[in-house]
Design an enzyme around this catalytic site. Sequence first.
Site, mmCIF file in Angstrom:
data_model
loop_
_atom_site.group_PDB
_atom_site.id
_atom_site.type_symbol
_atom_site.label_atom_id
_atom_site.label_comp_id
_atom_site.label_asym_id
_atom_site.label_seq_id
_atom_site.Cartn_x
_atom_site.Cartn_y
_atom_site.Cartn_z
ATOM 1 N N SER A 155 -83.177 -1.343 29.676
ATOM 2 C CA SER A 155 -82.632 -2.571 28.957
ATOM 3 C C SER A 155 -82.370 -2.521 27.404
ATOM 4 O O SER A 155 -81.655 -3.278 26.997
ATOM 5 C CB SER A 155 -83.753 -3.596 28.924
ATOM 6 O OG SER A 155 -84.867 -3.079 28.091
ATOM 7 N N LYS A 157 -87.256 -4.751 22.620
ATOM 8 C CA LYS A 157 -86.354 -5.584 22.511
ATOM 9 C C LYS A 157 -85.679 -5.768 21.152
ATOM 10 O O LYS A 157 -86.356 -5.402 20.407
ATOM 11 C CB LYS A 157 -86.747 -7.128 23.086
ATOM 12 C CG LYS A 157 -87.293 -7.070 24.369
ATOM 13 C CD LYS A 157 -86.240 -6.632 25.796
ATOM 14 C CE LYS A 157 -86.742 -6.692 26.868
ATOM 15 N NZ LYS A 157 -85.808 -5.939 28.080
#
Length: 199
Positions: free
Chosen positions: A66, A102
């Site tokens: 990700s 993230k």
Amino acid sequence: MKTPNETNANTLPTTQQLERELYRVRFNSRYFQILRSTLYALIITAAVSVLVASLLLPVLQIYGESMRPTLNEGDIVVSIKKKEYQTGEIVGLYYSNRVLVKRIIAGEFDTVDIDEEGSVFINGNKLDEPYLSNPSFGENNDIKYPYQVPEDTYFVMGDNREVSVDSRSSSVGCISTGDIVGEIVFVVWPLSNFGSASR
């Protein structure tokens, strides 16, 4: 036949033997004191290292895709705990008994909008994202835009927008400061990627 005095004289140690034995006893005593002190120092150092690593500078390993191309699966990174975080920073965060990595895209009360091509707008201004290789609206994007970030939370997204599950999904949502492990500051392994995590 030997007299008692002669027998005792032959069995008594000499002065040299006594000095050697005294030296041996003192040496053993010093050796064990040094060994014990060294052992205590190592235990204290290890305890402090674990404390620093877990509380101030958590070390994390990247799993999944990700955050590509900024961070790759298997990278080992060092993070730093802070009281406040800024947009653009990469953070580790707790989610469902896992640690995700993230990027902070927006802070409290900011308005987030994402168009069909994946371009991100914060408070009406298009976000400059040179770290992205492929902007994408994302498969798990199920919130309504424009979206206002709630108080005391951050809107986070992965750099690999096509596969990242992040604040665009109602199952993740925005995250609070208490959910953040720390800002990812350095990649320490592999050595070929050593350096700043923000690249």
